[in-house]
Design an enzyme around this catalytic site. Structure first.
Site, short mmCIF file in Angstrom:
data_model
loop_
_atom_site.label_atom_id
_atom_site.label_comp_id
_atom_site.label_asym_id
_atom_site.label_seq_id
_atom_site.Cartn_x
_atom_site.Cartn_y
_atom_site.Cartn_z
N ASP A 59 17.18 -10.04 -4.43
CA ASP A 59 16.83 -8.73 -3.96
C ASP A 59 16.12 -8.24 -5.16
O ASP A 59 17.41 -8.32 -6.15
CB ASP A 59 18.06 -7.96 -3.01
CG ASP A 59 17.21 -6.71 -2.75
OD1 ASP A 59 16.53 -6.14 -3.01
OD2 ASP A 59 19.00 -6.33 -2.10
N TYR A 148 2.88 5.52 -0.17
CA TYR A 148 2.41 4.10 -0.86
C TYR A 148 1.39 4.19 -1.93
O TYR A 148 1.28 3.53 -2.87
CB TYR A 148 2.17 3.38 0.54
CG TYR A 148 1.24 2.02 -0.19
CD1 TYR A 148 2.22 0.83 -0.25
CD2 TYR A 148 0.14 1.39 0.12
CE1 TYR A 148 1.65 -0.27 -0.14
CE2 TYR A 148 -0.97 0.17 0.18
CZ TYR A 148 0.02 -0.89 -0.61
OH TYR A 148 -0.13 -1.76 -0.44
#
Length: 250
Positions: A59, A148
């Site tokens: 992660d 984004y």
């Protein structure tokens, strides 16, 4: 295999599917030893049959996990930062959690990987850092991609900063800026868009129609560029934003 990366060590994030998987496979095919990680370790299955691959779940938003992982990898000649997330919506659809997650995964994860490996790469004599940005960043505007685009524009700034700070010490840093690429991520966006436009087939056609070449790109095409940037062939290339978008940004 032509051995363009023979003897090199590469660290690749988000290598389980899509562009990340294609790049890891291409690096292996060109002779590199690859440390491949993904949030879902099961998606890395099969990489070790293609060459010298060390696979692990990771992660990249977990600082402690990243530090522990990097302690177990060899000093790389190539660092390929691919982990990312595409948030859909305008500023009005972006709450604090969406903003924080997008920047944590799309930008800060790269910071963690670079900060953890760069001192060793410098001691080793240099290397190539390749960051995944997007044509939808500071280059091309796309609707409903507010956070984004903001995060991918930040990746361009991060890339250029690394490049200029360490250009005299053997470090090269470049960003790849793809257009629309066939991937599980795109499949998810097509399925979501299809709910509002009359089906996935129509949604896919909309993505294709915006491409001047009349088709969507492939992950393998991005991987070819990544091999070039990781190889000695690109020894004079640093600080660039490498557009590979089928003419979308024209």
């Amino acid at each position: 295999m032509s051995g363009r990366l023979e003897g090199k060590i590469a660290v690749c994030t988000a290598a389980g599917q899509g562009i990340g998987r294609a790049v890891a496979e291409a690096f292996l095919a060109e002779g590199a030893t690859v440390y491949a990680s993904d949030l879902d370790a099961k998606k890395l299955s099969g990489l070790d049959s293609l060459g010298t691959a060390h696979v692990s779940g990771l992660d990249v938003t977990d600082k402690a996990a990243v530090a522990a992982y990097l302690a177990g990898v060899e000093t790389p000649d190539i660092l390929f930062n691919c982990a990312g997330f595409v948030h859909h919506g305008t500023v009005l659809d972006c709450d604090e959690a969406a903003w924080d997650f997008s920047f944590d995964l799309n930008v800060k994860a790269m910071h963690r990987m670079i900060q953890g490996l760069l001192p060793r790469m410098l001691d080793h004599g240099g290397g190539s850092i390749i960051n995944m940005s997007s044509a939808a960043s500071s280059i091309k505007a796309a609707p409903n991609r507010y956070v984004y685009m903001a995060s991918k524009a930040a990746v361009v700034g991060l890339t250029r900063s690394i490049a200029v700070d360490f250009v005299g010490r053997g470090i090269r840093c470049n960003a790849i800026c793809p257009g629309t690429i066939e991937s599980p991520s795109l499949d998810g966006r097509i399925a979501e868009l299809g709910k509002s436009v009359g089906g996935a087939q129509k949604a896919r056609a909309m993505f294709v129609e915006r491409q001047p070449m009349g088709r969507i790109g492939t992950a393998a095409e991005i991987a070819h560029l990544a091999v070039y940037l990781g190889s000695d062939e690109s020894a004079y290339t640093t600080g660039t934003t490498q557009l590979i978008d089928g003419g979308w940004s024209l």
